[in-house]
Design a protein around this motif. Structure first.
Motif, mmCIF file in Angstrom:
data_model
loop_
_atom_site.group_PDB
_atom_site.id
_atom_site.type_symbol
_atom_site.label_atom_id
_atom_site.label_comp_id
_atom_site.label_asym_id
_atom_site.label_seq_id
_atom_site.Cartn_x
_atom_site.Cartn_y
_atom_site.Cartn_z
ATOM 1 N N ARG A 183 64.638 -3.014 60.310
ATOM 2 C CA ARG A 183 64.850 -2.022 59.257
ATOM 3 C C ARG A 183 64.924 -0.605 59.823
ATOM 4 O O ARG A 183 65.512 0.275 59.221
ATOM 5 C CB ARG A 183 63.717 -2.099 58.229
ATOM 6 C CG ARG A 183 63.613 -3.454 57.598
ATOM 7 C CD ARG A 183 64.020 -3.432 56.136
ATOM 8 N NE ARG A 183 64.420 -4.760 55.712
ATOM 9 C CZ ARG A 183 63.580 -5.695 55.295
ATOM 10 N NH1 ARG A 183 62.317 -5.422 55.214
ATOM 11 N NH2 ARG A 183 64.001 -6.868 54.941
ATOM 12 N N TRP A 184 64.284 -0.388 60.978
ATOM 13 C CA TRP A 184 64.295 0.941 61.575
ATOM 14 C C TRP A 184 65.714 1.443 61.792
ATOM 15 O O TRP A 184 66.017 2.603 61.578
ATOM 16 C CB TRP A 184 63.581 0.928 62.921
ATOM 17 C CG TRP A 184 62.106 1.068 62.800
ATOM 18 C CD1 TRP A 184 61.184 0.127 63.127
ATOM 19 C CD2 TRP A 184 61.376 2.191 62.327
ATOM 20 N NE1 TRP A 184 59.924 0.600 62.867
ATOM 21 C CE2 TRP A 184 60.019 1.866 62.379
ATOM 22 C CE3 TRP A 184 61.750 3.442 61.845
ATOM 23 C CZ2 TRP A 184 59.026 2.737 61.982
ATOM 24 C CZ3 TRP A 184 60.759 4.322 61.446
ATOM 25 C CH2 TRP A 184 59.412 3.963 61.513
ATOM 26 N N THR A 191 69.846 5.138 60.455
ATOM 27 C CA THR A 191 71.251 5.412 60.170
ATOM 28 C C THR A 191 71.392 6.182 58.856
ATOM 29 O O THR A 191 72.126 7.176 58.767
ATOM 30 C CB THR A 191 72.035 4.085 60.082
ATOM 31 O OG1 THR A 191 71.678 3.296 61.198
ATOM 32 C CG2 THR A 191 73.516 4.316 60.060
ATOM 33 N N LEU A 192 70.653 5.724 57.852
ATOM 34 C CA LEU A 192 70.715 6.391 56.553
ATOM 35 C C LEU A 192 70.215 7.828 56.662
ATOM 36 O O LEU A 192 70.832 8.758 56.124
ATOM 37 C CB LEU A 192 69.884 5.616 55.529
ATOM 38 C CG LEU A 192 70.506 4.302 55.076
ATOM 39 C CD1 LEU A 192 69.591 3.587 54.094
ATOM 40 C CD2 LEU A 192 71.871 4.561 54.422
ATOM 41 N N LEU A 193 69.101 8.001 57.382
ATOM 42 C CA LEU A 193 68.516 9.331 57.528
ATOM 43 C C LEU A 193 69.502 10.279 58.217
ATOM 44 O O LEU A 193 69.740 11.400 57.763
ATOM 45 C CB LEU A 193 67.223 9.223 58.341
ATOM 46 C CG LEU A 193 66.490 10.532 58.592
ATOM 47 C CD1 LEU A 193 65.883 11.042 57.290
ATOM 48 C CD2 LEU A 193 65.406 10.358 59.635
ATOM 49 N N ALA A 244 72.735 9.973 58.440
ATOM 50 C CA ALA A 244 73.904 10.215 57.602
ATOM 51 C C ALA A 244 73.592 11.280 56.547
ATOM 52 O O ALA A 244 74.379 12.208 56.324
ATOM 53 C CB ALA A 244 74.334 8.907 56.943
ATOM 54 N N ALA A 245 72.411 11.150 55.926
ATOM 55 C CA ALA A 245 72.036 12.108 54.888
ATOM 56 C C ALA A 245 71.927 13.511 55.473
ATOM 57 O O ALA A 245 72.465 14.486 54.910
ATOM 58 C CB ALA A 245 70.709 11.679 54.261
ATOM 59 N N VAL A 273 68.471 0.570 60.232
ATOM 60 C CA VAL A 273 69.103 0.891 58.948
ATOM 61 C C VAL A 273 68.566 2.233 58.434
ATOM 62 O O VAL A 273 69.325 3.115 58.025
ATOM 63 C CB VAL A 273 68.812 -0.231 57.925
ATOM 64 C CG1 VAL A 273 69.521 0.081 56.618
ATOM 65 C CG2 VAL A 273 69.256 -1.565 58.479
ATOM 66 N N ALA A 274 67.232 2.359 58.488
ATOM 67 C CA ALA A 274 66.606 3.578 57.979
ATOM 68 C C ALA A 274 67.081 4.798 58.762
ATOM 69 O O ALA A 274 67.410 5.832 58.177
ATOM 70 C CB ALA A 274 65.085 3.436 58.074
#
Lengths: 306, 132
Positions: free
Chosen positions: B19-20, B25-27, B29-30, B22-23
């Motif tokens: 999950r790290w 990547t999202l962080l 990107a944001a 994914v997390a």
């Protein structure tokens, strides 16, 4: 030529961690195809012994040979023929059972098909494509066992394989072990539940404080310990038969039930009297349990090899 | 070398499922989107082009964040493996210790200190005969 050599041989093995002596002067040899249990309380040195046999740690004194080699040398051929189930191994929950087993199979130079066959054998076939995170404790343990069975090991070291398993899975595990031992694999398993080992292993090595306190078959150990047999009598009337005599060993359990313990030598004489006496309504014979036996040896009551 | 590749392959697969990743990547990107929007605003007054401001902000972001995430993930690769008990298991396989350590490195992210952990090296090379 190699067949008659012991598969695992320890001679005066000791392991110290600083001032702590985890294992002291342990010597035994396991022949091919034998099933042996290492029994001891937590911290008795069972896991340390297994790590020594795997060559993960080196002995502070003494020597050991596994499959004819010094395990600390780490010869690849020896390691491929050794299976180990660590005490508390949890595989990465993100991977599926099949991925994990195939990975370990490739490390041992085994085809991926053998991993799939093993999954079927331990009963994980239907769950092979699920993530390990969704597995129950029993399924994880079975995955660990499948991992240990990869590559037809000649020696199998199982560290508390049955803790936390339900009776059915446990039974299945012992069946697999019996099958393997029949095929010539030496199985060494550790446990602290002596009770369930009855009839499952040929030999028991009891460890206490890092030493071997007893070594032999269950029968030999019982004989060595000479523990008293307990006799439980249900009385028909209220009066105690006078032949019961020595009240010191007598214990009232319920209203009509008394329990007495007697040395094994006097057991038959006592039984003859009890069966001849009409005042005894029922009789139960309780042989010393393995736990009593274990406690006896750990207290230092038994002389190893006496 | 085969052993190293096998372990590396497993580590990468584990890293992707982690999950790290994914997390992170999202962080990223944001934050990158935020920077892109905010960076464009002062462009006219300062005199620097909007693109330069965004590029500079993004690179300073990655300088801060990427090593941090790499550290997190590689920590999980080695320490997590040890805590789960699979590290010892790997070491009991026909592999040299350096192969195990080397295989842990190509996780998405890398802890430069990990390869030189002295305790992993005790006991010396194991499977000399294989691959390597």
């Amino acid at each position: 030529m190699k067949a008659d050599l012991p598969v695992i041989e320890l001679e005066g093995v000791a392991k110290r961690y600083g001032t702590v002596e985890a294992v002291r002067d342990v010597s035994f040899a396991l022949p091919q195809g034998s099933r042996v249990a290492l029994v001891g309380h937590n911290g008795a040195g069972k896991t340390t012994l297994m790590k020594l046999m795997l060559g993960l740690i080196r002995p502070s004194a003494g020597s050991l040979r596994v499959l004819g080699e010094d395990p600390a040398a780490g010869a690849a051929e020896t390691r491929r023929r050794l299976g180990w189930l660590p005490e508390s191994v949890t595989f990465n929950p993100a991977l599926t059972g099949r991925e994990i087993l195939r990975f370990f199979a490739r490390l041992k130079d085994e085809p991926a098909a053998s991993a799939d066959a093993l999954l079927e054998r331990v009963g994980l076939g239907p769950a092979a494509r699920r993530r390990v995170g969704t597995y129950s404790k029993g399924m994880r343990q079975r995955l660990g066992l499948a991992q240990a069975l990869l590559g037809n090991p000649r020696a199998l070291l199982l560290d508390e394989p049955t803790t936390g398993l339900d009776p059915e899975v446990r039974q299945g595990l012992y069946d697999i072990l019996a099958e393997l031992a029949g095929g010539g694999t030496t199985v060494l398993l550790s446990s602290h539940a002596l009770e369930e080992l009855e009839g499952r292993v040929e030999r028991v090595v009891i460890l206490g404080q890092g030493r071997v306190v007893a070594d032999g078959t269950m029968e030999e150990l019982r004989h060595l310990a000479r523990l008293p047999v307990r006799l439980r009598l249900t009385l028909a009337g209220s009066g105690l038969p006078d032949w019961l005599g020595a009240a010191a060993t007598l214990r009232r359990i319920g209203g009509q039930v008394v329990e007495l313990s007697c040395p094994p030598a006097e057991k038959m004489a006592l039984l003859h009297r009890a069966t001849a006496d009409a005042r005894i309504a029922d009789l139960d014979l309780l042989p010393p349990t393995l736990d009593e036996l274990y406690a006896h040896f750990l207290r230092g009551g038994g002389e190893p090899g006496a | 070398m085969k052993g190293v590749l096998l372990i590396a392959g497993k580590e990468i697969r584990e890293g992707m499922r982690n999950r790290w990743v994914v997390a992170a990547t999202l962080l990223l990107a944001a934050l990158a989107l935020t920077l892109a929007f905010l960076g464009a605003a002062p462009a006219g007054r300062v005199g620097a082009g909007a693109l330069e401001v965004v590029v500079v902000s993004l690179s300073s972001l990655s300088i801060f964040l990427l090593p941090l995430i790499a550290l997190l993930i590689s920590h999980d690769a080695i320490v997590g493996e040890m805590e789960r008990g699979t590290m010892l298991l790997l070491l009991s396989y026909p592999l040299a210790r350096w192969q195990v350590v080397l295989g842990e490195i190509p996780r998405p992210g890398r802890d430069p200190g990990a390869g030189h952990h002295p305790r992993l090296w005790r006991g010396g090379p194991g499977a000399d005969g294989r691959g390597a």
